[in-house]
Scaffold this motif. Structure first.
Motif, mmCIF file in Angstrom:
data_model
loop_
_atom_site.group_PDB
_atom_site.id
_atom_site.type_symbol
_atom_site.label_atom_id
_atom_site.label_comp_id
_atom_site.label_asym_id
_atom_site.label_seq_id
_atom_site.Cartn_x
_atom_site.Cartn_y
_atom_site.Cartn_z
ATOM 1 N N LYS A 53 0.843 -1.197 0.000
ATOM 2 C CA LYS A 53 0.000 0.000 0.000
ATOM 3 C C LYS A 53 0.877 1.244 0.000
ATOM 4 N N CYS A 54 0.524 2.178 -0.852
ATOM 5 C CA CYS A 54 1.258 3.436 -0.903
ATOM 6 C C CYS A 54 0.574 4.420 0.036
ATOM 7 N N ASP A 55 1.325 4.900 1.004
ATOM 8 C CA ASP A 55 0.748 5.837 1.959
ATOM 9 C C ASP A 55 0.840 7.259 1.418
ATOM 10 N N SER A 56 -0.009 7.549 0.438
ATOM 11 C CA SER A 56 -0.002 8.908 -0.103
ATOM 12 C C SER A 56 -1.147 9.678 0.539
ATOM 13 N N PRO A 57 -0.819 10.760 1.234
ATOM 14 C CA PRO A 57 -1.886 11.532 1.874
ATOM 15 C C PRO A 57 -2.766 12.176 0.813
ATOM 16 N N THR A 58 -4.063 12.135 1.039
ATOM 17 C CA THR A 58 -4.977 12.740 0.075
ATOM 18 C C THR A 58 -4.939 14.252 0.254
ATOM 19 N N PRO A 59 -5.013 14.999 -0.843
ATOM 20 C CA PRO A 59 -4.953 16.463 -0.742
ATOM 21 C C PRO A 59 -6.041 16.980 0.193
ATOM 22 N N GLY A 60 -5.677 17.957 0.996
ATOM 23 C CA GLY A 60 -6.645 18.519 1.934
ATOM 24 C C GLY A 60 -6.455 17.956 3.329
ATOM 25 N N GLU A 65 1.962 13.775 11.492
ATOM 26 C CA GLU A 65 3.260 14.315 11.876
ATOM 27 C C GLU A 65 4.283 13.190 11.955
ATOM 28 N N CYS A 66 5.440 13.438 11.370
ATOM 29 C CA CYS A 66 6.493 12.429 11.375
ATOM 30 C C CYS A 66 7.393 12.666 12.574
ATOM 31 N N LYS A 67 7.343 11.737 13.525
ATOM 32 C CA LYS A 67 8.205 11.873 14.699
ATOM 33 C C LYS A 67 8.571 10.493 15.222
ATOM 34 N N ASP A 68 9.648 10.426 15.971
ATOM 35 C CA ASP A 68 10.016 9.169 16.606
ATOM 36 C C ASP A 68 9.075 8.945 17.783
ATOM 37 N N VAL A 69 8.598 7.725 17.934
ATOM 38 C CA VAL A 69 7.692 7.403 19.032
ATOM 39 C C VAL A 69 8.420 7.608 20.361
ATOM 40 N N ASN A 70 7.742 8.284 21.284
ATOM 41 C CA ASN A 70 8.341 8.527 22.604
ATOM 42 C C ASN A 70 8.742 7.207 23.254
ATOM 43 N N ALA A 73 14.309 4.561 22.322
ATOM 44 C CA ALA A 73 15.671 5.097 22.328
ATOM 45 C C ALA A 73 16.555 4.440 21.278
ATOM 46 N N TYR A 74 16.008 3.437 20.565
ATOM 47 C CA TYR A 74 16.871 2.687 19.650
ATOM 48 C C TYR A 74 16.868 3.203 18.223
ATOM 49 N N CYS A 75 16.229 4.340 17.956
ATOM 50 C CA CYS A 75 16.155 4.840 16.578
ATOM 51 C C CYS A 75 17.526 5.055 15.920
ATOM 52 N N PRO A 76 18.524 5.598 16.637
ATOM 53 C CA PRO A 76 19.846 5.716 15.995
ATOM 54 C C PRO A 76 20.415 4.353 15.585
ATOM 55 N N LEU A 77 20.125 3.317 16.367
ATOM 56 C CA LEU A 77 20.589 1.968 16.022
ATOM 57 C C LEU A 77 19.837 1.433 14.812
ATOM 58 N N SER A 85 14.178 0.290 6.337
ATOM 59 C CA SER A 85 13.411 -0.274 5.224
ATOM 60 C C SER A 85 12.259 -1.144 5.722
ATOM 61 N N ARG A 86 12.274 -1.516 6.996
ATOM 62 C CA ARG A 86 11.193 -2.336 7.547
ATOM 63 C C ARG A 86 10.085 -1.427 8.077
ATOM 64 N N ALA A 87 8.868 -1.727 7.667
ATOM 65 C CA ALA A 87 7.727 -0.852 7.960
ATOM 66 C C ALA A 87 7.597 -0.528 9.447
ATOM 67 N N TYR A 88 7.769 -1.522 10.303
ATOM 68 C CA TYR A 88 7.595 -1.311 11.742
ATOM 69 C C TYR A 88 8.572 -0.259 12.258
ATOM 70 N N PHE A 89 9.861 -0.430 11.929
ATOM 71 C CA PHE A 89 10.873 0.506 12.423
ATOM 72 C C PHE A 89 10.725 1.875 11.769
ATOM 73 N N ARG A 90 10.319 1.886 10.492
ATOM 74 C CA ARG A 90 10.125 3.156 9.796
ATOM 75 C C ARG A 90 9.027 3.958 10.487
ATOM 76 N N GLN A 91 8.007 3.251 10.965
ATOM 77 C CA GLN A 91 6.895 3.914 11.650
ATOM 78 C C GLN A 91 7.327 4.393 13.040
ATOM 79 N N MET A 92 8.026 3.542 13.770
ATOM 80 C CA MET A 92 8.440 3.884 15.132
ATOM 81 C C MET A 92 9.490 4.999 15.148
ATOM 82 N N CYS A 93 10.334 5.024 14.128
ATOM 83 C CA CYS A 93 11.448 5.979 14.070
ATOM 84 C C CYS A 93 11.324 6.863 12.834
#
Length: 100
Positions: A53-60, A65-70, A73-77, A85-93
């Protein structure tokens, strides 16, 4: 008699659109041992086409918001070991993985 045993399908190679999925397929005897007696013509496929699935936001809509989940702490790793490239980590970080 020996039979083909197929594993689970892996992750889709594409992050958006068409890609490939792979799985292991082994020939095993009735005792569960590896065998060479399976009929090659009956071997299940090891790859198949998949669509991510392509996560393209619909206009409007305001894009999420893109942020690391509070408390994560492992996002730099994740970035260091190229797990963005893995969806789970891309979402969390999301913020750390952005642009990588």
């Amino acid at each position: 008699p020996a039979r083909w045993v197929a594993g689970e399908w892996g992750e889709c190679s594409a992050q958006c659109g068409l890609g490939q999925q792979q799985r292991s397929v082994r020939c095993t005897s009735h005792t569960g041992q590896a065998s060479h007696e399976c009929t090659e013509a009956l071997r299940p496929p090891t790859t198949q086409q998949c669509e991510a699935k392509c996560d393209s936001p619909t206009p409007g809509d305001s894009p999420e918001e893109c942020k690391d989940v509070n408390k994560v702490a492992y996002c730099p790793l994740v970035l260091k070991f190229q797990f963005c490239s893995r969806a789970y980590f891309r979402q969390m970080c999301c913020k750390t993985c952005q642009g990588h």
